[in-house]
Write a protein that holds these residues in place. Structure first.
Motif, mmCIF file in Angstrom:
data_model
loop_
_atom_site.group_PDB
_atom_site.id
_atom_site.type_symbol
_atom_site.label_atom_id
_atom_site.label_comp_id
_atom_site.label_asym_id
_atom_site.label_seq_id
_atom_site.Cartn_x
_atom_site.Cartn_y
_atom_site.Cartn_z
ATOM 1 N N LYS A 26 0.828 -1.202 0.000
ATOM 2 C CA LYS A 26 0.000 0.000 0.000
ATOM 3 C C LYS A 26 0.865 1.256 0.000
ATOM 4 N N ALA A 27 0.352 2.318 -0.564
ATOM 5 C CA ALA A 27 1.066 3.593 -0.627
ATOM 6 C C ALA A 27 0.792 4.403 0.632
ATOM 7 N N GLY A 28 1.675 5.365 0.913
ATOM 8 C CA GLY A 28 1.441 6.304 1.998
ATOM 9 C C GLY A 28 2.159 5.990 3.282
ATOM 10 N N LYS A 29 3.187 5.139 3.253
ATOM 11 C CA LYS A 29 3.890 4.730 4.480
ATOM 12 C C LYS A 29 5.325 5.258 4.509
ATOM 13 N N GLN A 30 5.679 6.178 3.618
ATOM 14 C CA GLN A 30 7.066 6.625 3.514
ATOM 15 C C GLN A 30 7.378 7.832 4.394
ATOM 16 N N HIS A 31 6.546 8.847 4.357
ATOM 17 C CA HIS A 31 6.836 10.063 5.125
ATOM 18 C C HIS A 31 5.532 10.748 5.510
ATOM 19 N N LYS A 39 -3.507 3.221 13.925
ATOM 20 C CA LYS A 39 -4.302 2.205 13.234
ATOM 21 C C LYS A 39 -4.099 2.290 11.724
ATOM 22 N N ASN A 40 -4.083 3.513 11.210
ATOM 23 C CA ASN A 40 -3.882 3.721 9.771
ATOM 24 C C ASN A 40 -2.508 3.213 9.343
ATOM 25 N N LEU A 44 -1.380 0.058 6.771
ATOM 26 C CA LEU A 44 -0.569 0.290 5.575
ATOM 27 C C LEU A 44 0.575 -0.708 5.440
ATOM 28 N N ARG A 45 0.907 -1.411 6.534
ATOM 29 C CA ARG A 45 1.990 -2.401 6.486
ATOM 30 C C ARG A 45 1.624 -3.619 5.638
ATOM 31 N N LYS A 46 0.368 -3.963 5.644
ATOM 32 C CA LYS A 46 -0.067 -5.206 5.009
ATOM 33 C C LYS A 46 -0.099 -5.090 3.486
#
Length: 65
Positions: A26-31, A39-40, A44-46
């Protein structure tokens, strides 16, 4: 018939499952993680499956994956 070229950018981002579906992260876990809830960020890890509407195009650029 000539060999088909694999899109290397796509090959690094997708894996194929045993049933032939495409798996992606999933996108959105970089910065900018401070404003996202725990929770969000945890969700996003999965990994998740590629949407079926895009799968036909992805299989075309990933012929040997």
């Amino acid at each position: 018939m000539p060999k088909l070229k694999t899109s290397k950018a796509a090959a690094k981002r997708f894996k194929v499952t045993g049933t032939g579906k495409l798996k992606r992260m999933k996108a959105g876990k970089q910065h900018i993680l401070t404003k996202k809830s725990q929770k969000n960020k945890r969700n996003l890890r999965k990994a998740t499956m590629m949407d079926p509407s895009n799968e036909k195009n992805m299989k075309k650029i990933l012929p040997y994956l």
